[in-house]
Design an enzyme around this catalytic site. Structure first.
Site, PDB file in Angstrom:
ATOM      1  N   HIS A  74       0.826  -1.210   0.000  1.00 45.78           N
ATOM      2  CA  HIS A  74       0.000   0.000   0.000  1.00 45.78           C
ATOM      3  C   HIS A  74       0.858   1.257   0.000  1.00 45.78           C
ATOM      4  CE1 HIS A  74      -4.177   0.808  -0.124  1.00 45.78           C
ATOM      5  NE2 HIS A  74      -4.420   1.048   1.141  1.00 45.78           N
TER       6      HIS A  74
ATOM      7  N   ASN B 186      -6.670   6.655   3.675  1.00 50.11           N
ATOM      8  CA  ASN B 186      -8.080   6.915   3.392  1.00 50.11           C
ATOM      9  C   ASN B 186      -8.475   8.381   3.458  1.00 50.11           C
ATOM     10  OD1 ASN B 186      -8.147   4.161   3.225  1.00 50.11           O
ATOM     11  ND2 ASN B 186      -9.581   3.843   4.901  1.00 50.11           N
TER      12      ASN B 186
ATOM     13  N   ASP C 110      -0.813   2.394  -5.326  1.00 50.62           N
ATOM     14  CA  ASP C 110      -0.875   0.964  -5.615  1.00 50.62           C
ATOM     15  C   ASP C 110      -2.178   0.630  -6.337  1.00 50.62           C
ATOM     16  OD1 ASP C 110      -2.105   1.619  -2.995  1.00 50.62           O
ATOM     17  OD2 ASP C 110      -2.598  -0.510  -2.953  1.00 50.62           O
TER      18      ASP C 110
ATOM     19  N   ASN D 106      -9.162   3.547  -1.674  1.00 50.09           N
ATOM     20  CA  ASN D 106      -9.744   4.566  -0.799  1.00 50.09           C
ATOM     21  C   ASN D 106      -8.979   5.884  -0.800  1.00 50.09           C
ATOM     22  OD1 ASN D 106     -11.934   2.997   0.032  1.00 50.09           O
ATOM     23  ND2 ASN D 106     -10.745   2.023   1.655  1.00 50.09           N
TER      24      ASN D 106
END
Length: 204
Positions: A19, A66, A91, A112
């Protein structure tokens, strides 16, 4: 001036996660183009520099993935930067490991951080999508992106990060298709069968 934002999560716990490949890309860019020292601003770690005469604000939002849009949106509003002049490295599970694609506009596709950016900037910013592969089952996605890259993945990962940095003048000039082509020329994605890709994603 353009904004380049690498997405990720702050802290040593997440540093080597899939991530965080956006953070890794930002670091590679800063090193390749000798950007200034990191400092805190816009809820981010920022570095400033130039890429072949174009001023660049490089951002690693510290808001957690997020809420990345809160940081990038703040900087874009401060400098009056249009979405077309914002490039976001992140990613992408829908691309095989090591694949790279540029895209402008569209939805979040379950990412997100991208969703947060859309809420702040609208959809028309530029996305540098860095493939990390899909684990094969939806229930495994969360654990997949929040796990570290395996040792066997390091060669293609390092090559991709370096290519993104080396070819950056094309992106800065707005030549996204040419940038994408040059990145993939410099760092061809590893060839996996679907089964091999799933096994690599699971660390088998």
């Amino acid at each position: 001036m353009i904004i380049i934002a690498g997405l990720g999560n702050p802290g040593a716990k997440y540093e080597k996660n899939r991530h965080n490949i956006g953070f890794m890309a930002a670091d590679a860019i800063a090193q390749r183009w000798r950007f200034g020292s990191p400092r805190a601003k816009f809820q981010s770690v920022i570095q400033e520099g130039e890429v072949e005469g174009t001023r660049v604000l490089l951002m690693k939002p510290q808001t957690f993935m997020n809420s990345s849009g809160n940081a990038v949106g703040e900087a874009a509003r401060f400098y009056k930067i249009a979405p077309k002049d914002v490039i976001v490295f992140h990613d992408e599970i829908d691309l095989a490991p090591g694949r790279f694609r540029m895209k402008t506009g569209g939805g979040a596709a379950g990412q997100n951080g991208v969703r947060s950016l859309i809420s702040q900037l609208g959809p028309d910013f530029r996305r540098a999508r860095m493939g990390v592969g899909h684990p094969g089952e939806a229930a495994l996605v969360h654990g997949h992106v929040l796990s570290d890259f395996h040792k066997a993945e390091q060669p293609w990962l390092e090559a991709l990060l370096n290519a993104c940095a080396d070819a950056l003048p094309f992106a800065v000039a707005g030549e996204d298709e040419r940038y994408q082509g040059e990145v993939m020329r410099l760092a061809p994605a590893p060839k996996f069968s679907p089964r091999q890709a799933a096994q690599a994603a699971k660390g088998e």
